[in-house]
Design a protein around this motif. Structure first.
Motif, PDB file in Angstrom:
ATOM      1  N   PRO A 275     -10.300 -47.113  11.940  1.00 20.20           N
ATOM      2  CA  PRO A 275     -11.193 -45.950  11.994  1.00 20.20           C
ATOM      3  C   PRO A 275     -11.111 -45.135  10.716  1.00 20.20           C
ATOM      4  N   LYS A 276     -11.959 -44.164  10.598  1.00 19.89           N
ATOM      5  CA  LYS A 276     -11.950 -43.271   9.435  1.00 19.89           C
ATOM      6  C   LYS A 276     -10.664 -42.450   9.472  1.00 19.89           C
ATOM      7  N   MET A 277      -9.856 -42.577   8.431  1.00 19.31           N
ATOM      8  CA  MET A 277      -8.542 -41.940   8.415  1.00 19.31           C
ATOM      9  C   MET A 277      -8.480 -40.716   7.512  1.00 19.31           C
ATOM     10  N   LEU A 278      -9.312 -40.653   6.504  1.00 17.39           N
ATOM     11  CA  LEU A 278      -9.264 -39.539   5.558  1.00 17.39           C
ATOM     12  C   LEU A 278     -10.285 -38.489   5.957  1.00 17.39           C
ATOM     13  N   ASN A 279      -9.794 -37.326   6.330  1.00 17.43           N
ATOM     14  CA  ASN A 279     -10.630 -36.183   6.654  1.00 17.43           C
ATOM     15  C   ASN A 279     -10.135 -34.973   5.885  1.00 17.43           C
ATOM     16  N   ASP A 280     -11.021 -34.049   5.606  1.00 15.77           N
ATOM     17  CA  ASP A 280     -10.645 -32.870   4.836  1.00 15.77           C
ATOM     18  C   ASP A 280      -9.491 -32.135   5.509  1.00 15.77           C
ATOM     19  N   GLU A 281      -8.514 -31.737   4.663  1.00 14.82           N
ATOM     20  CA  GLU A 281      -7.331 -30.985   5.108  1.00 14.82           C
ATOM     21  C   GLU A 281      -6.474 -31.760   6.102  1.00 14.82           C
ATOM     22  N   ALA A 282      -6.555 -33.101   6.055  1.00 14.33           N
ATOM     23  CA  ALA A 282      -5.685 -33.892   6.925  1.00 14.33           C
ATOM     24  C   ALA A 282      -4.242 -33.862   6.429  1.00 14.33           C
ATOM     25  N   VAL A 283      -4.050 -33.574   5.150  1.00 13.91           N
ATOM     26  CA  VAL A 283      -2.724 -33.503   4.544  1.00 13.91           C
ATOM     27  C   VAL A 283      -2.624 -32.187   3.793  1.00 13.91           C
ATOM     28  N   GLU A 284      -1.461 -31.598   3.823  1.00 16.20           N
ATOM     29  CA  GLU A 284      -1.219 -30.369   3.060  1.00 16.20           C
ATOM     30  C   GLU A 284      -0.366 -30.728   1.851  1.00 16.20           C
ATOM     31  N   TYR A 285      -0.984 -30.713   0.682  1.00 14.47           N
ATOM     32  CA  TYR A 285      -0.279 -31.101  -0.533  1.00 14.47           C
ATOM     33  C   TYR A 285       0.787 -30.080  -0.906  1.00 14.47           C
TER      34      TYR A 285
END
Length: 307
Positions: free
Chosen positions: A227-237
């Motif tokens: 499925p689509k795994m990359l979404n905005d703000e999925a990770v906090e750098y």
């Protein structure tokens, strides 16, 4: 008088036969012109039909190739693609973070050790701290039994599944590939991986996707189990860079590119050194050649035939 009348009758018959032959010849010639015009029209229609058929067959082949191999991905300006360009190490660190938090639950990187990250994305202390967070089955010990210990720098990144059968069972029959060499194992690797991660769309009209699959035009066949795994703000750098979908895709592709070619920077530097040294050697050889041959080329021979 009799001879003159006989001659006049012969002339009348000849002229009458010529007058009858003229319309027949004109009829035949007009029919031939019409036949030539008709054959030219048929020939033109035949060529037109062949051209249209060729175009239709070409478009059909192109559509079939696109459906089989996926949509051609665009070319992106990667900062490390230049002759003397190096990796963006901050992007590699962020890409490793995306891999850890998004990709590592399904995909392994069995060729990468924690010590490989030292000096590239993390310090030695940071890499040791990350390695210590995992438990590694080791042994046997003196009693012949296996035991678990904290990870160390020489250990490989942990694998999400024990074996391929477990991976397929957990993913509905699909096997998540190892990502250690993924950018080298796929055609147009970096661009393909980025386009795949950011290319999820709703299926167009007339295309049905089986339950459990997702439409992605860049994947061969158009239907992918991931499925689509990359979404905005999925990770906090950690460095505060906005974690947009495109930014995360760029960072994780940079990390995967480094994993596939960790020696790239050293190879480019070594190549530049060799080119510089060979250029000096070429200049020296040219000067030596001119020095040695200048005497022979500039001398003048005089042949004394008298004495």
């Amino acid at each position: 008088m009799v001879g003159g009348g006989f001659i006049q009758q012969i002339l009348r018959r000849k002229l009458h036969s010529q007058s009858l032959a003229t319309p027949v010849l004109s009829l035949f010639s007009s029919q031939k012109v019409n036949e030539d015009a008709g054959s030219s029209g048929v020939r033109a229609l035949t060529l037109l039909g062949a051209g249209v058929t060729g175009l239709l067959s070409f478009s059909t082949v192109a559509s079939a190739d696109e459906a089989e191999h996926g949509l051609a991905c665009p070319d992106y300006p990667w900062p490390h693609d230049g002759i003397l360009s190096s990796y963006d190490h901050a992007s590699i660190r962020r890409g490793h973070q995306v891999y850890q938090q998004v990709c590592a639950s399904c995909h392994s990187m069995s060729l990468i050790s924690y010590r490989d990250l030292v000096g590239v994305a993390y310090t030695e202390e940071e890499a040791k701290a990350m390695a210590a967070e995992i438990e590694v089955v080791d042994g046997p010990n003196d009693e012949g039994e296996m035991f678990t210990r904290p990870g160390k720098l020489s250990d490989r990144l942990p694998q999400p599944y024990a074996n391929e059968s477990a991976a397929r069972f957990a993913n509905g029959g699909a096997y998540p590939p190892d990502l250690s060499l993924i950018t080298k194992a796929r055609h147009n690797g970096q661009n393909y991986v980025f386009a795949l991660l950011t290319g999820y769309r709703d299926p167009p009209a007339g295309i049905s996707i089986r339950e459990g699959l997702h439409y992605n035009p860049y994947f061969p066949g158009g239907a992918i189990a991931m499925p689509k795994m990359l979404n905005d703000e999925a990770v906090e750098y950690e460095d505060g860079v906005p974690a947009t979908e495109a930014q995360m895709g760029k960072d994780v592709v940079s990390f995967l590119s480094w994993a596939a070619e960790p020696e790239m920077e050293e190879r480019k530097l070594m190549g530049f050194k060799w080119i510089f040294l060979l250029s000096l050697a070429l200049l020296q050889a040219a000067y030596y050649r001119r020095l040695k041959w200048s005497v022979l080329k500039s001398r003048k021979l005089v042949l004394d035939v008298v004495n």
